[in-house]
Motif scaffolding. Structure first.
Motif, mmCIF file in Angstrom:
data_model
loop_
_atom_site.group_PDB
_atom_site.id
_atom_site.type_symbol
_atom_site.label_atom_id
_atom_site.label_comp_id
_atom_site.label_asym_id
_atom_site.label_seq_id
_atom_site.Cartn_x
_atom_site.Cartn_y
_atom_site.Cartn_z
ATOM 1 N N ALA A 20 62.381 57.532 57.760
ATOM 2 C CA ALA A 20 63.799 57.443 57.421
ATOM 3 C C ALA A 20 64.598 58.526 58.145
ATOM 4 N N ARG A 21 64.024 59.697 58.188
ATOM 5 C CA ARG A 21 64.714 60.819 58.815
ATOM 6 C C ARG A 21 65.044 60.504 60.279
ATOM 7 N N ARG B 242 65.121 57.613 61.738
ATOM 8 C CA ARG B 242 66.028 56.469 61.901
ATOM 9 C C ARG B 242 67.484 56.874 61.619
ATOM 10 N N ILE B 243 67.683 57.638 60.572
ATOM 11 C CA ILE B 243 69.056 58.062 60.238
ATOM 12 C C ILE B 243 69.623 58.921 61.370
ATOM 13 N N LEU B 244 68.845 59.913 61.793
ATOM 14 C CA LEU B 244 69.351 60.815 62.833
ATOM 15 C C LEU B 244 69.595 60.062 64.138
ATOM 16 N N LYS C 255 70.446 56.939 64.494
ATOM 17 C CA LYS C 255 71.684 56.152 64.360
ATOM 18 C C LYS C 255 72.911 57.048 64.535
ATOM 19 N N LEU C 256 72.887 58.201 63.919
ATOM 20 C CA LEU C 256 74.027 59.117 64.019
ATOM 21 C C LEU C 256 74.197 59.591 65.461
ATOM 22 N N ARG C 257 73.087 59.934 66.078
ATOM 23 C CA ARG C 257 73.157 60.448 67.463
ATOM 24 C C ARG C 257 73.726 59.406 68.411
#
Ligand code: SF4
Lengths: 263, 486, 230
Positions: free
Chosen positions: C3-4, C6-8, C10-12
């Motif tokens: 999850a970490r 994937r979230i990062l 997406k933000l990047r």
């Protein structure tokens, strides 16, 4: 809201009548024209005009809004100010046209230029033409009887164009006109264009509160510089059986200057 | 409040229900009075906190700049926060979905053999419906914020993000306490009611295995969680139990401690009209060697749950500037008339209308973007200057977009309100208004056939007399005048 | 990918530039421009006192020589029987000594063992906790407490009466000044808490009520060279 720097009075202006005034309150458009002419400005009304595109824009149909707005933008070829007797349409042209065309290399810069030239009617009369209404009033031969009015400022006029003060200034300049306060004056009347069609119950509740507050103010009539609010409040009051008279601010002022008591 | 609205789960509702719920809410005169009174009160309290308009506008500029800066650097700040917190001894967890967040928290609880959780106020935990999740798995969650406690006792959901029980009168609460808490006499005295709540909950702080809280701001440089509250329940939940679990949306991090100071000031003044709340509780880790209290374990759950969808779009990203002050709902004429429950989402009011589509998708929230007259009262008070009406228009656009259209950032539920009929109406409108010759015909027809204007005009005529075009349009009058002159 | 990641990721992906930390918001500039004329210590004392009183705290302003006996009298009048107090500070020792000497009936309870060993007792039997604030903030009427072995955080939280002493010279004009001058960010304690009165709530029909979950009463002693003498 950024402080607007106003130009010197021009010789000539464009009048943009707005679609609602065009079909439902045309007298307000004529009165806007009369007020401008009375102040010594020549007025051009481009016959090809229709609507600023706001109905499509606010309901999420950007492409339609762009098409209709672009058709208007072609009409104002001279370097004259564009005066709009509606805070909401003026707000659309001044603040949203540039956003709507931000990605367009030709119309983008054009929209910005036109935005700078767009003025709401009361704003234009007070800030640019600096019309001395008390003096104009003194010229009229008959003094109309005193009257109590409530002012409704549309949300765009208040928050986007900052013209509430101009409506107030106009009314205060007229002898015999007493402004009365209404409760929750700053709250929306519930029109909101497509909102009143998509959420009629909520919109209906809002306008019911508004008409009640206006009636409770003890005014003889309501004035507003936006036809949308006028239609909403006026037709709701009629539906509720309230004897509330509503009138466009331009018509009210023009009528007082003519010395007429009743429209 | 009708029993119907209170017993149904309020999230993940088919959005068609919004109209029914709003109609019910509007018909509930007592509810409307409660909200009107509460909103007038809160508006007054806020404006009393900002006597100097210049100071307010400068502070809002700063607040907006801080939040924008944080979002521009969000991935690095989250990593820095994680590094710092880890160095401080806090365990950091990441959850993409509500389900993942629940599972993480459940896992921690199981690992500690926990039976009970005492909760400080946390809207993120409402968002993931943690109480239900843990409850179904045999772990009791007790809300300790007075408003949340009232709502939990009544088996309801919060109706406001800052004041969860704002829809209830003291009479409602008197009755509720009398019926639900053993040996409680009926009293409408607010001091007595609060003391009843205090007494009932006090032992739970002692007994709870886990304290769970939300987070108002997280500071990357120091690894600090900043919690804002008045009651002391947030401090108790994060101090007394052996384990503290905090949960927050990924957007809440800022770079530096000093940057929270203006945000905290904007938050308390905008929310409840307080210059400061009773407690600003800054937590930077578990109990250190030698210290005699504080949790021995601190966990932070970072929750995405759709926020990254808003983040991906440069315009919609502004949604994440929010500091959850609730001022937008306090000033919203729609919220003031409906109350919070009608929205059917955890976050009601303007902020709910712009964030819920990302959390739940436009299919389940399609009526929210249009439930606004775009009056702008929300944006006028928003302490971090979120252009809420602009974002609502954008969400309307996405909801109406052809579901098949390929776009750079596709929103979940794109085209949820797409309707061929409406598209046709707009096609016709565009034609009539973009071409002067067509518009002339349209005007001619509208004015000449005015007598045939329909007596029923969709929702308009439910509350208003029908609109009827004038005999002659402004164009006609202008043409006539020109004719006269020439 | 977890999850970490994937979230990062997406933000990047959504950001045009990797690092935009340079354009930091001008917080210091704002506070420099919006801070009122420098206050005297006396003015800060007055502001702190006024705001704390408005927040329903009781405030005693007293001199270094007089505060301890004034407080002892006040504690007796309030009927404090069991007072949690640590003698790690100068003021703690002074107060303890005075209370022991006086014939009053105050029982002193040092908070010198882990909370687990006396949680129930702390919650049920302690009338008041005595703390010394690390500093204070005049603009908002706020006391600052940094947790430490000598000053457990529940001391200012659990007992129904919170007695707090603050030295006048530690009062800052506003929060930004406090954070800057004390360099909070350089060394955050486990818990830094800002307290602006007894606990309260408006959750029932917007009606303000004191004594929610934290202390019901707060008694603040501002020790100042210019305070009243006994
Ligand atoms: S959108 Fe703005 S006003 Fe609304 S809760 Fe968020 S920060 Fe407050």
């Amino acid at each position: 809201m950024e402080k607007r720097i106003y130009p010197a009075p021009p010789q000539q202006v464009y009048l943009f009548g707005t679609c609602l005034i065009d079909l439902f309150v045309p007298e307000a458009g004529m009165d806007a024209l009369r007020l401008l002419e009375q102040a010594g400005v020549a007025v051009d009304f481009p016959m090809g005009q229709s609507c600023c595109g706001q109905p499509a824009y606010t309901s999420g149909n950007e492409a339609s809004a762009r098409t209709v707005a672009a058709a208007q933008m072609a009409l104002f070829q001279e370097d004259w100010p564009i005066v709009v007797p509606s805070g909401s349409c003026a707000g659309m042209m001044r603040h949203h046209w540039p956003k709507l065309f931000a990605a367009d290399p030709v119309l983008g810069p054009r929209a910005k230029v036109l935005a700078e030239r767009t003025f709401e009617l009361t704003e234009f009369l007070v800030e640019v033409l600096k019309v001395d209404f008390a003096a104009l009033h003194a010229q009229s031969t008959v003094a109309p009887p005193p009257i109590k009015v409530a002012l409704h400022t549309s949300c765009s006029a208040r928050r986007e164009m900052g013209t509430r003060s101009h409506g107030l200034a106009l009314l205060r300049a007229l002898p015999g006109v007493e402004l009365v306060e209404q409760k929750n004056e700053a709250e929306c009347c519930g029109f909101g264009g497509v909102f009143s069609l998509k959420h009629p119950d909520i919109s209906g509740a809002m306008v019911a509160d508004k008409t009640a507050a206006i009636e409770a103010s003890g005014c003889d009539q309501l004035v507003s510089a936006d036809a949308g609010c006028l239609c909403n409040i006026g037709h709701a009051a009629e539906h509720q059986g309230r004897a509330l008279k509503v009138e466009h601010l331009a018509s009210f002022v023009a009528r007082r200057l003519r010395g007429e008591a009743q429209s | 409040m009708s029993t119907q609205t209170t017993t149904q789960p309020l999230q993940f509702h088919p959005s068609a229900d919004f109209k029914n719920r709003s109609r019910e809410a509007l018909a509930d005169t007592k509810l409307r009075q409660n909200f009107r009174g509460a909103m007038d009160f809160l508006r007054g309290k806020r404006s009393a906190q900002f006597p100097d308009e210049n100071e307010l506008e400068n502070l809002r500029d700063l607040g907006e700049a801080v939040r924008k800066h944080a979002l521009r650097n969000l991935p690095q700040l989250l990593e820095k926060l994680e590094t710092q917190l880890t160095a401080n001894g806090v365990q950091v967890h990441w959850a993409e979905t509500a389900e993942e967040a629940n599972a993480i928290i459940h896992g921690i609880a199981v690992g500690r053999g926990a039976k009970s959780v005492i909760k400080g106020k946390s809207m993120a935990s409402e968002e993931i419906e943690l109480n239900d999740y843990l409850g179904e798995r045999g772990i009791t969650c007790v809300e300790s914020d007075m408003g949340e406690y009232v709502v939990q006792l009544a088996h309801e959901k919060p109706s406001h993000i800052v004041m969860p029980a704002i829809h209830k009168t003291k009479g409602d609460i008197a009755e509720l306490f009398h019926e639900e808490i053993p040996d409680t006499p009926y009293t409408e005295d607010v001091d007595e009611l609060i003391q009843i709540g205090r007494k009932t909950l006090r032992q739970m702080f002692v007994d709870a295995d886990i304290g769970l809280s939300g987070v108002n701001f997280a500071i990357a440089e120091t690894g600090t969680l900043w919690l804002v509250e008045n009651e002391g329940n947030g401090r108790l939940s994060t101090t007394i139990p052996n384990t503290h679990i905090a949960i927050m949306g990924i957007e809440k991090v800022v770079e530096k401690l000093e940057q929270v100071i203006p945000l905290a000031s904007l938050l308390t003044r905008s929310a409840t009209g307080q210059a400061i709340t009773t407690y600003f509780n800054l937590i930077s880790g578990p109990r250190r060697p030698g210290e005699l209290d504080g949790p021995r374990e601190v966990h932070l759950v970072l929750l995405d749950n759709g926020r990254s969808q808003a983040f991906e779009d440069a315009e919609l990203r502004a949604t994440l500037q929010c500091i959850r002050c609730g001022a937008c709902m306090n000033h919203c004429p729609v919220y003031a008339r409906l109350g919070g429950h009608a929205y059917g989402t955890v976050y009601p009011g303007p902020i709910g209308q712009i964030i819920s589509p990302h959390l739940l998708g436009l299919d389940d929230t399609r009526d929210l973007p249009t439930a606004s007259s775009l009056c702008g009262a929300c944006a006028e008070v928003c302490p971090v200057r979120i252009p809420i009406p602009q974002l609502l228009i954008r969400l309307r656009t996405e909801a109406q977009r052809n579901p098949g259209e390929a776009v750079a950032h596709r929103l979940k539920g794109q085209g949820a309100s797409y309707s061929l009929g409406e598209q046709l109406v707009w096609k016709f409108w565009t034609g009539a208004y973009a071409h002067p010759s067509l518009h002339r015909i349209f005007r001619w027809l509208a004015t000449r056939l005015r007598a045939f204007a329909p007596k029923q005009q969709m929702g308009w005529t439910r509350f208003r007399t029908p609109l009827q075009p004038a005999e002659r349009s402004l164009h006609d009058l202008m043409a006539e005048r020109k004719g006269n002159r020439l | 990918m977890n999850a970490r990641h994937r979230i990062l990721a997406k933000l990047r992906n959504a950001l045009p530039v990797e690092n935009d930390m340079q354009a930091a918001p001008a917080v210091a500039g704002y506070y420099a421009a919006n801070t009122l004329a420098p206050q005297t210590c006396q003015e800060r004392v007055a502001q702190l006192r006024g705001l704390l009183q408005a927040a329903h705290a009781e405030v005693i302003v007293a001199s270094r020589a007089a505060w301890v006996s004034l407080l002892a009298v006040r504690l007796a009048a309030l009927g404090v029987g069991r007072l949690a107090l640590n003698e790690d500070t100068e003021e703690g020792r002074q107060l303890a000594a005075t209370l022991r000497e006086s014939s009053g009936s105050v029982t002193l309870l040092p908070f010198d063992k882990p909370i687990e060993t006396w949680k129930q007792e702390l919650f049920d039997t302690v009338d008041a906790g005595f703390t010394v604030a690390d500093s204070a903030i005049a603009a908002t009427g706020t006391l600052v407490f940094k947790s430490s072995p000598a000053q457990p955080r529940s001391l200012s939280l659990v007992p129904p009466l919170h007695v707090a002493l603050v030295r006048a010279e530690t009062i800052h004009a506003h929060m930004f000044a406090a954070a800057l001058e004390e360099q909070w960010a350089a060394a955050m304690p486990t818990n830094l808490v800002m307290v602006s009165g007894p606990s309260k709530t408006s959750d029932i029909q917007q009606t303000l009520a004191y004594g929610a979950h934290g202390p019901k009463q707060m008694l603040v002693v501002i020790v100042s060279g210019e305070g009243e003498s006994a």
